[in-house]
Design an enzyme around this catalytic site. Structure first.
Site, PDB file in Angstrom:
ATOM      1  N   ARG A  50       0.841  -1.193   0.000  1.00 39.04           N
ATOM      2  CA  ARG A  50       0.000   0.000   0.000  1.00 39.04           C
ATOM      3  C   ARG A  50       0.871   1.236   0.000  1.00 39.04           C
ATOM      4  NH1 ARG A  50       1.748   2.049   3.931  1.00 39.04           N
ATOM      5  NH2 ARG A  50       0.545   3.924   3.494  1.00 39.04           N
ATOM      6  N   ALA A  52       0.630   5.027  -2.331  1.00 37.66           N
ATOM      7  CA  ALA A  52       0.507   5.279  -3.771  1.00 37.66           C
ATOM      8  C   ALA A  52       1.737   4.854  -4.573  1.00 37.66           C
ATOM      9  CB  ALA A  52       0.172   6.754  -3.995  1.00 37.66           C
ATOM     10  N   ARG A  93      -7.587  -0.701  -7.221  1.00 36.70           N
ATOM     11  CA  ARG A  93      -7.955   0.417  -6.340  1.00 36.70           C
ATOM     12  C   ARG A  93      -8.034   1.683  -7.196  1.00 36.70           C
ATOM     13  NH1 ARG A  93      -4.531   1.089  -0.998  1.00 36.70           N
ATOM     14  NH2 ARG A  93      -6.421   2.132  -0.274  1.00 36.70           N
ATOM     15  N   ASP A 241      -2.414  10.695  -2.578  1.00 40.09           N
ATOM     16  CA  ASP A 241      -2.694   9.604  -3.515  1.00 40.09           C
ATOM     17  C   ASP A 241      -2.999  10.130  -4.907  1.00 40.09           C
ATOM     18  OD1 ASP A 241      -3.545   8.664  -0.620  1.00 40.09           O
ATOM     19  OD2 ASP A 241      -2.970   6.910  -1.799  1.00 40.09           O
ATOM     20  N   ASN A 251      -5.964  12.226  -0.090  1.00 45.03           N
ATOM     21  CA  ASN A 251      -5.109  11.447   0.790  1.00 45.03           C
ATOM     22  C   ASN A 251      -5.994  10.656   1.733  1.00 45.03           C
ATOM     23  OD1 ASN A 251      -2.310  10.852   1.540  1.00 45.03           O
ATOM     24  ND2 ASN A 251      -2.811  11.811   3.501  1.00 45.03           N
TER      25      ASN A 251
HETATM   26  C1  LIG Z   1       3.320   7.933  -0.047  1.00 40.95           C
HETATM   27  S1  LIG Z   1       1.920   7.003   0.402  1.00 40.95           S
HETATM   28  C2  LIG Z   1       0.634   8.022  -0.042  1.00 40.95           C
HETATM   29  C3  LIG Z   1      -0.694   7.679   0.607  1.00 40.95           C
HETATM   30  O1  LIG Z   1      -1.148   6.323   0.368  1.00 40.95           O
HETATM   31  C4  LIG Z   1      -1.849   5.872   1.554  1.00 40.95           C
HETATM   32  O2  LIG Z   1      -3.078   5.249   1.274  1.00 40.95           O
HETATM   33  P1  LIG Z   1      -3.242   3.640   1.503  1.00 40.95           P
HETATM   34  O3  LIG Z   1      -2.635   3.313   2.846  1.00 40.95           O
HETATM   35  O4  LIG Z   1      -4.753   3.413   1.448  1.00 40.95           O
HETATM   36  O5  LIG Z   1      -2.516   3.005   0.343  1.00 40.95           O
HETATM   37  C5  LIG Z   1      -2.065   7.129   2.348  1.00 40.95           C
HETATM   38  O6  LIG Z   1      -3.160   7.877   1.854  1.00 40.95           O
HETATM   39  C6  LIG Z   1      -0.745   7.816   2.103  1.00 40.95           C
HETATM   40  O7  LIG Z   1      -0.706   9.123   2.537  1.00 40.95           O
END
Ligand SMILES: CSC[C@H]1O[C@H](OP(=O)(O)O)[C@H](O)[C@@H]1O
Length: 349
Positions: A50, A52, A93, A241, A251
């Site tokens: 996970r 981005a 996603r 994101d 985000n």
């Molecule tokens: C550099 S990570 C960016 C961003 O991705 C995360 O989402 P997820 O955990 O659902 O993949 C989160 O929003 C981070 O800030």
């Protein structure tokens, strides 16, 4: 003191894809081999991988895996298989634009090689996927350098969710300046929001920063207001994101609320955004697709039923912070302030 970063996505010389299963952290550090495009899709969907940038990197390697045994008799038969798997991975996603950016980059590469032997196309895909990963490491370090110009020794910074090394190739985005500050002997402390419902802050950000010897304090999401009111943090820095062309930034859910709190307390609110996360083709935050996830993430906090059976649940995984709440967008090319529509456009000229 340099940090030993754990790599969350690796693709070895034997063509094997391994990921750090982030759903097992912080108590279990387990790497799993991803052997198929279906495994890749599931790992992204379940947030085993996970963040981005890490999602884009994993999808690129997953697509390489998917076409390993694709037909080599003609470009059309190869491309039919390639595009089927690309579209499948793109359905994992919807919000993090890095997923689509990485897949489209491989798609463009293949289209440019229609006259090449398929075996060479396959080899070039592996090379390009490694390029995507290696470039991300460089982008994140550059973001850290630029972000550090906005922070001061002795500061305490609040962050939300996890935008750290395991969410990227290395360094992270929002956490990159924290790691570089440590390298430079600066003392920058962190307050980490636990970040319900999946607790990326409690499980991942605290874990990463403690491994690196960074002073990190965990708070529940609903404590951010009091922490700001008491003057316990001097800046907020988060990842993203997808940043729209006007600077609106999607985000993790809860980020918009943190931005409102920062504004109310006159605390700078920074978004760390590598250019692959900036989507010039999406005009505003209203146009960013927001992923909605299952109700069990809210009603069954890690296996414990915390709400009545059958209760209605709304579980958006992201929200959008309007550009006017963002003090600066920190990219690998520099710190952007002011007219985001104009300034972001310049990054792609
Ligand atoms: C550099 S990570 C960016 C961003 O991705 C995360 O989402 P997820 O955990 O659902 O993949 C989160 O929003 C981070 O800030």
């Amino acid at each position: 003191m340099t940090t030993n970063f754990i790599q969350s996505v690796t693709f070895d010389d034997q063509g094997r894809l391994h990921i750090l299963d982030q759903t097992k952290l912080p108590h279990i550090t387990e790497f799993i081999e991803i052997e198929s495009v279906e495994d890749t899709w599931d790992a992204i969907k379940q947030l085993k991988v996970r963040g981005a940038p890490a999602i884009g990197i994993a999808a690129a390697y997953g697509l390489v895996l998917a076409v390993k045994d694709a037909p080599e008799d003609s470009f059309d038969s190869f491309y039919q298989v390639f595009k089927k798997h690309l579209d499948y991975l793109a359905s994992s996603r919807p919000t993090a634009v890095n997923l689509f950016w990485a897949l489209n980059r491989l798609d463009e590469l293949v289209k440019q090689q229609q006259t090449q032997p398929i075996s060479e196309i396959k080899a070039s895909l592996i090379k390009e996927a490694h390029e995507i990963r290696n470039e991300d490491e460089e982008l994140c370090r550059a973001i850290g350098e630029h972000a550090l110009t906005l922070l001061e020794d002795g500061m305490t910074v609040l962050t939300h969710c996890n935008a750290g090394g395991i969410a990227t190739a290395k360094y992270g985005t929002a956490l990159a300046p924290i790691y570089l500050a440590k390298e430079k002997g600066m003392d920058i402390k962190v307050f980490a929001d636990e970040t319900r419902p999946l607790l990326q802050g409690a499980r991942l950000t605290t874990w990463e920063l403690m491994q690196a010897g960074v002073d990190v304090t965990l708070i529940a999401d609903n404590m951010a207001a009091m922490v700001m009111k008491k003057g316990m943090v001097q800046a907020v820095i988060v990842g993203c994101d997808r940043v729209a062309a006007n600077g609106d930034a999607a985000n993790k859910i809860g980020t918009y609320g943190v931005a409102l709190l920062a504004k109310a307390h006159n605390i700078p609110f920074y978004v760390a955004a590598p250019t692959p996360t900036i989507d010039i083709d999406t005009p505003t935050g209203e146009d960013i697709p927001i992923e909605e996830r299952g109700s069990e993430e809210i009603t069954q906090a890690f296996g414990i039923e915390t709400a009545p059976q059958g209760v209605n649940v709304f579980n958006p995984a992201f929200d959008v912070t309007p550009h006017d709440l963002i003090t600066a967008i920190i990219t690998e090319k520099g710190v952007i302030k002011g007219n985001y529509s104009e300034e972001l456009k310049k990054l792609f000229i």
